[in-house]
Every structure is written in C-alpha cells, then in structure tokens.
Design a protein around this motif. Structure first.
Motif, PDB file in Angstrom:
ATOM      1  N   ALA A  23       0.797  -1.233   0.000  1.00  0.00           N
ATOM      2  CA  ALA A  23       0.000   0.000   0.000  1.00  0.00           C
ATOM      3  C   ALA A  23       0.822   1.272   0.000  1.00  0.00           C
ATOM      4  O   ALA A  23       0.311   2.346  -0.311  1.00  0.00           O
ATOM      5  CB  ALA A  23      -0.931   0.005   1.207  1.00  0.00           C
ATOM      6  N   GLY A  24       2.111   1.186   0.368  1.00  0.00           N
ATOM      7  CA  GLY A  24       2.920   2.396   0.415  1.00  0.00           C
ATOM      8  C   GLY A  24       2.526   3.293   1.583  1.00  0.00           C
ATOM      9  O   GLY A  24       1.932   2.850   2.572  1.00  0.00           O
ATOM     10  N   ASP A  25       2.834   4.556   1.460  1.00  0.00           N
ATOM     11  CA  ASP A  25       2.592   5.538   2.520  1.00  0.00           C
ATOM     12  C   ASP A  25       1.130   5.974   2.506  1.00  0.00           C
ATOM     13  O   ASP A  25       0.666   6.588   1.540  1.00  0.00           O
ATOM     14  CB  ASP A  25       3.511   6.747   2.309  1.00  0.00           C
ATOM     15  N   PHE A  26       0.384   5.666   3.576  1.00  0.00           N
ATOM     16  CA  PHE A  26      -1.043   5.991   3.579  1.00  0.00           C
ATOM     17  C   PHE A  26      -1.328   7.479   3.741  1.00  0.00           C
ATOM     18  O   PHE A  26      -2.479   7.911   3.679  1.00  0.00           O
ATOM     19  CB  PHE A  26      -1.819   5.188   4.625  1.00  0.00           C
ATOM     20  N   ASN A  27      -0.286   8.290   3.905  1.00  0.00           N
ATOM     21  CA  ASN A  27      -0.466   9.741   3.936  1.00  0.00           C
ATOM     22  C   ASN A  27      -0.391  10.370   2.541  1.00  0.00           C
ATOM     23  O   ASN A  27      -0.601  11.574   2.396  1.00  0.00           O
ATOM     24  CB  ASN A  27       0.587  10.397   4.821  1.00  0.00           C
ATOM     25  N   GLY A  28      -0.058   9.550   1.536  1.00  0.00           N
ATOM     26  CA  GLY A  28       0.092  10.050   0.180  1.00  0.00           C
ATOM     27  C   GLY A  28      -1.047   9.625  -0.728  1.00  0.00           C
ATOM     28  O   GLY A  28      -2.149   9.292  -0.273  1.00  0.00           O
ATOM     29  N   ILE A  29      -0.773   9.592  -2.032  1.00  0.00           N
ATOM     30  CA  ILE A  29      -1.811   9.301  -3.026  1.00  0.00           C
ATOM     31  C   ILE A  29      -1.877   7.828  -3.409  1.00  0.00           C
ATOM     32  O   ILE A  29      -2.683   7.449  -4.263  1.00  0.00           O
ATOM     33  CB  ILE A  29      -1.596  10.142  -4.311  1.00  0.00           C
ATOM     34  N   GLY A  30      -1.054   6.984  -2.781  1.00  0.00           N
ATOM     35  CA  GLY A  30      -0.997   5.580  -3.169  1.00  0.00           C
ATOM     36  C   GLY A  30      -2.337   4.880  -3.130  1.00  0.00           C
ATOM     37  O   GLY A  30      -2.760   4.243  -4.101  1.00  0.00           O
ATOM     38  N   MET A  31      -3.031   4.984  -2.001  1.00  0.00           N
ATOM     39  CA  MET A  31      -4.318   4.295  -1.878  1.00  0.00           C
ATOM     40  C   MET A  31      -5.342   4.858  -2.856  1.00  0.00           C
ATOM     41  O   MET A  31      -6.194   4.134  -3.380  1.00  0.00           O
ATOM     42  CB  MET A  31      -4.833   4.399  -0.448  1.00  0.00           C
ATOM     43  N   ASP A  68       1.916 -13.761  -7.453  1.00  0.00           N
ATOM     44  CA  ASP A  68       2.771 -14.011  -8.616  1.00  0.00           C
ATOM     45  C   ASP A  68       3.711 -12.861  -8.944  1.00  0.00           C
ATOM     46  O   ASP A  68       4.768 -13.065  -9.540  1.00  0.00           O
ATOM     47  CB  ASP A  68       1.898 -14.308  -9.842  1.00  0.00           C
ATOM     48  N   ALA A  69       3.316 -11.647  -8.614  1.00  0.00           N
ATOM     49  CA  ALA A  69       4.126 -10.461  -8.900  1.00  0.00           C
ATOM     50  C   ALA A  69       3.755  -9.385  -7.895  1.00  0.00           C
ATOM     51  O   ALA A  69       2.736  -9.486  -7.201  1.00  0.00           O
ATOM     52  CB  ALA A  69       3.894  -9.975 -10.325  1.00  0.00           C
ATOM     53  N   LEU A  70       4.592  -8.358  -7.827  1.00  0.00           N
ATOM     54  CA  LEU A  70       4.394  -7.296  -6.844  1.00  0.00           C
ATOM     55  C   LEU A  70       4.365  -5.931  -7.520  1.00  0.00           C
ATOM     56  O   LEU A  70       5.236  -5.613  -8.332  1.00  0.00           O
ATOM     57  CB  LEU A  70       5.528  -7.326  -5.815  1.00  0.00           C
ATOM     58  N   VAL A  71       3.356  -5.136  -7.172  1.00  0.00           N
ATOM     59  CA  VAL A  71       3.287  -3.733  -7.581  1.00  0.00           C
ATOM     60  C   VAL A  71       3.326  -2.908  -6.296  1.00  0.00           C
ATOM     61  O   VAL A  71       2.492  -3.094  -5.411  1.00  0.00           O
ATOM     62  CB  VAL A  71       2.007  -3.424  -8.373  1.00  0.00           C
ATOM     63  N   THR A  72       4.292  -2.022  -6.197  1.00  0.00           N
ATOM     64  CA  THR A  72       4.456  -1.238  -4.972  1.00  0.00           C
ATOM     65  C   THR A  72       3.930   0.182  -5.158  1.00  0.00           C
ATOM     66  O   THR A  72       4.295   0.868  -6.102  1.00  0.00           O
ATOM     67  CB  THR A  72       5.934  -1.177  -4.547  1.00  0.00           C
ATOM     68  N   ALA A  73       3.066   0.601  -4.250  1.00  0.00           N
ATOM     69  CA  ALA A  73       2.637   2.002  -4.228  1.00  0.00           C
ATOM     70  C   ALA A  73       3.754   2.840  -3.606  1.00  0.00           C
ATOM     71  O   ALA A  73       4.615   2.308  -2.903  1.00  0.00           O
ATOM     72  CB  ALA A  73       1.338   2.146  -3.441  1.00  0.00           C
ATOM     73  N   PRO A  74       3.772   4.140  -3.852  1.00  0.00           N
ATOM     74  CA  PRO A  74       4.917   4.973  -3.442  1.00  0.00           C
ATOM     75  C   PRO A  74       5.137   5.045  -1.933  1.00  0.00           C
ATOM     76  O   PRO A  74       4.179   5.073  -1.147  1.00  0.00           O
ATOM     77  CB  PRO A  74       4.561   6.355  -4.000  1.00  0.00           C
ATOM     78  N   ILE A  75       6.405   5.087  -1.552  1.00  0.00           N
ATOM     79  CA  ILE A  75       6.811   5.357  -0.176  1.00  0.00           C
ATOM     80  C   ILE A  75       7.559   6.680  -0.151  1.00  0.00           C
ATOM     81  O   ILE A  75       8.005   7.171  -1.187  1.00  0.00           O
ATOM     82  CB  ILE A  75       7.702   4.237   0.398  1.00  0.00           C
ATOM     83  N   ASN A  76       7.683   7.245   1.049  1.00  0.00           N
ATOM     84  CA  ASN A  76       8.439   8.477   1.221  1.00  0.00           C
ATOM     85  C   ASN A  76       9.728   8.141   1.957  1.00  0.00           C
ATOM     86  O   ASN A  76       9.702   7.541   3.027  1.00  0.00           O
ATOM     87  CB  ASN A  76       7.623   9.492   2.025  1.00  0.00           C
ATOM     88  N   LYS A  77      10.865   8.515   1.392  1.00  0.00           N
ATOM     89  CA  LYS A  77      12.152   8.121   1.958  1.00  0.00           C
ATOM     90  C   LYS A  77      12.373   8.708   3.356  1.00  0.00           C
ATOM     91  O   LYS A  77      12.960   8.064   4.225  1.00  0.00           O
ATOM     92  CB  LYS A  77      13.276   8.519   1.005  1.00  0.00           C
ATOM     93  N   GLU A  78      11.881   9.930   3.585  1.00  0.00           N
ATOM     94  CA  GLU A  78      12.032  10.535   4.909  1.00  0.00           C
ATOM     95  C   GLU A  78      11.217   9.768   5.942  1.00  0.00           C
ATOM     96  O   GLU A  78      11.698   9.461   7.049  1.00  0.00           O
ATOM     97  CB  GLU A  78      11.595  11.998   4.877  1.00  0.00           C
ATOM     98  N   ALA A  79       9.981   9.434   5.592  1.00  0.00           N
ATOM     99  CA  ALA A  79       9.118   8.694   6.521  1.00  0.00           C
ATOM    100  C   ALA A  79       9.681   7.303   6.793  1.00  0.00           C
ATOM    101  O   ALA A  79       9.650   6.818   7.937  1.00  0.00           O
ATOM    102  CB  ALA A  79       7.709   8.590   5.950  1.00  0.00           C
ATOM    103  N   SER A 135      -0.418   5.887 -14.269  1.00  0.00           N
ATOM    104  CA  SER A 135       0.887   5.259 -14.073  1.00  0.00           C
ATOM    105  C   SER A 135       0.760   3.981 -13.245  1.00  0.00           C
ATOM    106  O   SER A 135       1.400   2.970 -13.541  1.00  0.00           O
ATOM    107  CB  SER A 135       1.859   6.235 -13.405  1.00  0.00           C
ATOM    108  N   PHE A 136      -0.076   4.006 -12.209  1.00  0.00           N
ATOM    109  CA  PHE A 136      -0.269   2.797 -11.406  1.00  0.00           C
ATOM    110  C   PHE A 136      -0.947   1.703 -12.234  1.00  0.00           C
ATOM    111  O   PHE A 136      -0.568   0.533 -12.160  1.00  0.00           O
ATOM    112  CB  PHE A 136      -1.111   3.093 -10.162  1.00  0.00           C
ATOM    113  N   ARG A 137      -1.944   2.089 -13.028  1.00  0.00           N
ATOM    114  CA  ARG A 137      -2.621   1.120 -13.888  1.00  0.00           C
ATOM    115  C   ARG A 137      -1.624   0.479 -14.857  1.00  0.00           C
ATOM    116  O   ARG A 137      -1.622  -0.749 -15.050  1.00  0.00           O
ATOM    117  CB  ARG A 137      -3.742   1.812 -14.668  1.00  0.00           C
TER     118      ARG A 137
END
Length: 352
Positions: A10-18, A115-126, A314-316
């Motif tokens: 899910a990545g960083d839930f404070n961002g646009i990932g979800m 079978d495969a992994l798609v990663t939503a964005p993370i924040n390097k500082e967080a 881009s996520f699609r």
C-alpha cells in the motif's frame, strides 16, 4: 481460470498511493485480468474510500494470502492497530506501516502466494523515521531476491531507461562508473530485454557521463577511458551496444527512438528525459530480480494527497506491465527448457 495474483504493497497511507489503487481497481475489467491482493488494513482502505467517493467499492478481507478469492479485490490485513493518518505529511507511522505492508508482501511473493508485486509509493524521509534501513524499494528488493544486483528500469511506450547508479548523491557517481559496473549493467539490461520483453536481439544505447560525452577527453576522461572500451568489449561478446552518446543531443534529436533501451549513468540523467516524455504513464520496473516488481513512476504526491485529483494511469500501467513481464518471462523460461531438452536428445542420438 486462475488469474495472475498481483500483490500490492500500500505504500505511505499519507500520500496518493491508496487513491490511485482504488481508482485503478474501481474498473471491473481489471478484475478480469488479475486477482489483486492489497497489503494494508481494511480500516485504512475505508478511510481512503471516503476521500475518493467510492463507497460501493467491494473487497474481501483476508488474514493471509494463502486463500484468495479469484476475481475479487482481496485485502490482507497486515495490522489491526488504529493508526493516525496525516494526509500530505511525512510521519513515522506512515513509514512504519508502509514497511510492514512491504515486508509481508515480499514474504508472500517469495512463498508463492502471489505471482508479482506492484508497490505504491513510499516516502524516503518517513521510511527513515521508521528505521527502514534502505534508501528505497530497489535496494530493499535487491537484498530479498535470489538473483543478482537490481537494475532500475523505467518503461513506457516511448522508451526503456536503465541506470548504472540509482539513489546516490551526484558527487558519488563518477567513482562508481567503472568498466566492470558498466559492462555488468549492459549485460543485465540485454538479458532483461530478451527475457522480460521478448526482444530477440536488443539494441542498447549507452549515454556518456560528461557533457558532450567528454569531447575526446577534454571534458572528463571517463567516456573515452571507461565507457567506450566497455561498449566495445560488450560488442565483442555479441551484445548490440552503442555509444557513449552525448545525452543532450541524443534526446533532442529523437535518436532515442532508434534503440530498444537506453543506459544512463545516473538517476537524473535518465529520469528527466523519461518523465518529460512519459510522466503520466511511465512505470518503474526493478529488473534483475528472481521475481517481478513494478511501481508507478511518481512519488507519494503529498501536495495533492486527499484532494481526489491524483491520476491513476501510471499505477494502472504498472499493473499491466507486471502481468506482461510475468507472461514474457514464463514463455522465455519454457522456450529455454525446450531448447535444452532438444539439445540433450540430439546429443544422446549422436552418442548412440
């Protein structure tokens, strides 16, 4: 029919990932292509459903990925905690739970549940606040793979862009541009283009490190003394590598369109032209791993998070790419097995 199981951290839930995840899988046709498996929390998903105004978005809660429902949006609950969501901010909690989701997704990927992994964005500082210990996804996944060093490869309809160095300061780049490193990345890129993209004889353009590719050594020696010999040696090995090319004229003249892939020396040298041409539909693919991982080519988008304006394209495309690459890799491996078996039979006939 068993659909490809696409794990999504899910990545960083404070961002646009979800937000981009929800918008992507709100289209029922996506569920005909794959079975999505989100690693997060149903509580976090419900919070973002309200932001995106998708109250009717259907999903199935799962304790683990061992038993998934085909054709449904599955949510593996990685935690039961009540978390503090601070939209648009880098927080320790955002990094902590992104890390938990990622680690669980990779565990299940290696176990064969997805079978495969798609990663939503993370924040390097967080992530740093949470004690992640890696610069980004690429470096973490490289340590989790049974394969060699990861190769960061940006892909779109316009180009495929690989990099010798990734998330390192510009002042550290030049010492890392060695003949061995450049040759290894050319070889890796060549094999990836064959195995994961079905290109039989790939052509690879290598960009110069210095302005004007060094101008014959006047503006830096690396292009003449390291890159040129590396390209020549790879050609002798049968790889169709060319360069080094001055990167400004290479893109300005449209020369990039003549090659199957491009190898940049450092992060911004490759990502600036790539994102200029493909920002809303580009995909970040981590090549060279024993498993398939893709991601959108954008970050957490804190500046627009919570406004329901994030573009999911881009996520699609990252989901589509994961499916296509997985199929191409399976076909390549099966073809190689058939070829080896054929050669073995031919040798047996010769002996007998």
């Amino acid at each position: 029919m068993n659909r490809i199981k696409i794990g999504i951290s899910a990545g960083d839930f404070n961002g646009i990932g979800m937000e981009v995840i929800l918008k992507t899988f709100d289209n029922p046709k996506m569920l005909e292509l794959c079975t999505p498996v989100l690693y997060s929390s149903a509580k976090v998903l419900a919070y973002h459903k309200n932001i995106v105004n998708l109250e009717d978005f259907a999903y199935v809660n799962q304790r683990s990925a061992e038993r998934l429902e085909q054709g449904k949006f599955n949510v593996v609950n990685c935690w039961q905690d009540n978390v503090n969501i601070n939209i648009g901010q880098a927080t320790e909690a955002g990094g902590k739970y992104a890390m938990i989701a990622l680690e669980q997704a990779v565990h299940d990927l290696k176990a064969g549940y997805i079978d495969a992994l798609v990663t939503a964005p993370i924040n390097k500082e967080a992530m740093s606040m949470a004690g992640f210990g890696y610069i980004g996804h690429t470096e973490f996944l490289g340590k989790q793979s049974d394969g060699g060093e990861p190769l960061m490869l940006l892909i779109s309809e316009e180009m495929r862009m690989g990099m010798v160095t990734t998330h390192v300061p510009l002042s550290d780049v030049a010492p890392l541009i060695t003949k061995v490193n450049v040759m290894q990345k050319i070889s890796q890129l060549n094999e990836t283009l064959k195995m994961d993209f079905g290109i039989e004889k790939p052509t690879i353009a290598v960009l110069g490190l210095n302005p004007h590719a060094g101008d014959g050594g006047v503006i830096g020696k690396e292009d003449q003394e390291i890159l040129h010999p590396a390209v020549l040696e790879m050609k002798k090995k049968g790889t169709l590598a060319f360069g080094p090319f001055p990167s400004d004229s290479f893109f300005g003249s449209g020369q990039y369109k003549k090659f199957d892939a491009i190898l940049a020396m450092y992060h911004d040298q490759g990502l600036i032209p790539f994102k200029t041409l493909s920002f809303h539909a580009g995909v970040n693919y981590t090549a060279g791993l024993s498993f398939v991982r893709t991601s959108p080519d954008h970050g957490t988008g804190y500046d627009i998070a919570g406004n329901n304006v994030a573009d999911p394209e881009s996520f699609r495309q990252a989901v589509f790419a994961a499916i296509d690459i997985l199929r191409s890799r399976k076909s390549y491996i099966e073809d190689r097995k058939d070829t080896l078996q054929k050669h073995a039979l031919e040798r047996e006939e010769e002996i007998s």
